[in-house]
Design a protein around this motif. Structure first.
Motif, PDB file in Angstrom:
ATOM      1  N   UNK A   1       0.848  -1.192   0.000  1.00 34.40           N
ATOM      2  CA  UNK A   1       0.000   0.000   0.000  1.00 34.40           C
ATOM      3  C   UNK A   1       0.880   1.237   0.000  1.00 34.40           C
ATOM      4  N   UNK A   2       0.385   2.283  -0.607  1.00 33.36           N
ATOM      5  CA  UNK A   2       0.989   3.603  -0.480  1.00 33.36           C
ATOM      6  C   UNK A   2       0.310   4.299   0.696  1.00 33.36           C
TER       7      UNK A   2
ATOM      8  N   UNK B   1      -2.491   8.049  11.513  1.00 33.51           N
ATOM      9  CA  UNK B   1      -3.761   7.808  10.820  1.00 33.51           C
ATOM     10  C   UNK B   1      -3.613   7.195   9.431  1.00 33.51           C
ATOM     11  N   UNK B   2      -2.702   7.750   8.627  1.00 35.86           N
ATOM     12  CA  UNK B   2      -2.608   7.282   7.237  1.00 35.86           C
ATOM     13  C   UNK B   2      -2.086   5.847   7.173  1.00 35.86           C
ATOM     14  N   UNK B   3      -1.196   5.485   8.081  1.00 37.01           N
ATOM     15  CA  UNK B   3      -0.695   4.108   8.120  1.00 37.01           C
ATOM     16  C   UNK B   3      -1.757   3.144   8.650  1.00 37.01           C
ATOM     17  N   UNK B   4      -2.513   3.575   9.621  1.00 39.20           N
ATOM     18  CA  UNK B   4      -3.566   2.719  10.149  1.00 39.20           C
ATOM     19  C   UNK B   4      -4.634   2.463   9.083  1.00 39.20           C
ATOM     20  N   UNK B   5      -4.955   3.473   8.294  1.00 37.12           N
ATOM     21  CA  UNK B   5      -5.931   3.294   7.220  1.00 37.12           C
ATOM     22  C   UNK B   5      -5.360   2.404   6.120  1.00 37.12           C
TER      23      UNK B   5
ATOM     24  N   UNK C   1       2.534   1.361  14.793  1.00 37.54           N
ATOM     25  CA  UNK C   1       2.942   0.037  15.221  1.00 37.54           C
ATOM     26  C   UNK C   1       3.629  -0.785  14.159  1.00 37.54           C
ATOM     27  N   UNK C   2       3.950  -0.158  13.034  1.00 36.15           N
ATOM     28  CA  UNK C   2       4.652  -0.861  11.961  1.00 36.15           C
ATOM     29  C   UNK C   2       6.128  -1.037  12.302  1.00 36.15           C
ATOM     30  N   UNK C   3       6.740  -2.049  11.711  1.00 36.87           N
ATOM     31  CA  UNK C   3       8.196  -2.156  11.716  1.00 36.87           C
ATOM     32  C   UNK C   3       8.706  -1.158  10.684  1.00 36.87           C
TER      33      UNK C   3
ATOM     34  N   UNK D   1       5.504  -3.784   7.458  1.00 35.08           N
ATOM     35  CA  UNK D   1       6.725  -2.970   7.427  1.00 35.08           C
ATOM     36  C   UNK D   1       6.434  -1.692   6.665  1.00 35.08           C
ATOM     37  N   UNK D   2       6.964  -0.592   7.144  1.00 31.90           N
ATOM     38  CA  UNK D   2       6.782   0.707   6.504  1.00 31.90           C
ATOM     39  C   UNK D   2       8.139   1.248   6.075  1.00 31.90           C
ATOM     40  N   UNK D   3       8.208   1.734   4.853  1.00 26.11           N
ATOM     41  CA  UNK D   3       9.456   2.298   4.326  1.00 26.11           C
ATOM     42  C   UNK D   3       9.299   3.807   4.289  1.00 26.11           C
TER      43      UNK D   3
END
Length: 208
Positions: A96-97, A136-140, A169-171, A153-155
């Protein structure tokens, strides 16, 4: 997307600086750093209120975004390794973006680069109550993937982006841009730090 897939921060700064100058505003030395991660509503309000530009935020946003689209039509500044990394990871996991860019620019980048088929979801902070560094944007984005954030995982490249992903809560994987280095405390939130996406592999993510 910005600063991870496309080298857009210099473009944003150039466009916003030109807009500010053209309307008699005052550009602060730390303005670009402050706006990195803000939603469209947040940065347009910031420009309207703090830069001395007597225009409503919605009009500022419309004009700046239109100028960004024109820039991308001339040249889309994809970062080295971006397309290869995206398709390599998409073959193994849903992607996801989670971007502070307006939805129209996200779509323009994904279409122009050919990366759209690799992404199962794309979320703009326009679509959530708060921009980065709020989560918010990562949770969505993780919700649209149907995965808990803790399994994702988030880059990220920026201070606000790193904080947003960690708060969700992402790695976190940091790929900072040397022109806009993140704050030291934000960089410490990352499990690994890479020089570029060319150094990113499925094996490194799986090891996390």
């Amino acid at each position: 997307m910005d600063g991870v897939l496309v080298d857009s921060e210099p473009v944003w700064e150039r466009v916003r600086r030109a807009f500010t100058a053209a309307h008699g505003g005052r550009w602060a030395d730390d303005a670009q750093d402050r706006m990195m991660g803000m939603s469209t509503a947040e940065w347009s309000a910031y420009i309207s209120e703090d830069f001395g530009i007597p225009l409503p935020p919605a009009e500022i946003a419309e004009r700046v975004i239109a100028a960004m689209k024109e820039e991308y039509q001339v040249h889309l500044p994809l970062l080295p390794g971006a397309v290869d990394a995206v398709f390599a990871l998409a073959s193994r996991w849903p992607l996801a973006v989670a971007s502070s860019a307006p939805k129209s620019l996200i779509e323009a980048v994904l279409d122009a680069s050919g990366m759209r088929p690799a992404f199962a979801a794309a979320v703009s902070s326009e679509e959530v109550p708060r921009g980065k560094p709020a989560p918010d944007v990562y949770l969505e984005a993780t919700a649209r993937l149907g995965r808990p954030a803790a399994s994702c995982a988030a880059i990220e490249d920026s201070t606000n982006g790193l904080r947003s992903a960690a708060a969700a809560g992402c790695t976190v994987i940091a790929v900072p841009r040397p022109e806009y280095p993140p704050a030291a405390d934000a960089l410490k939130l990352a499990s690994i730090t890479l020089d570029s996406l060319t150094a990113l592999s499925a094996e490194k993510i799986a090891a996390l």
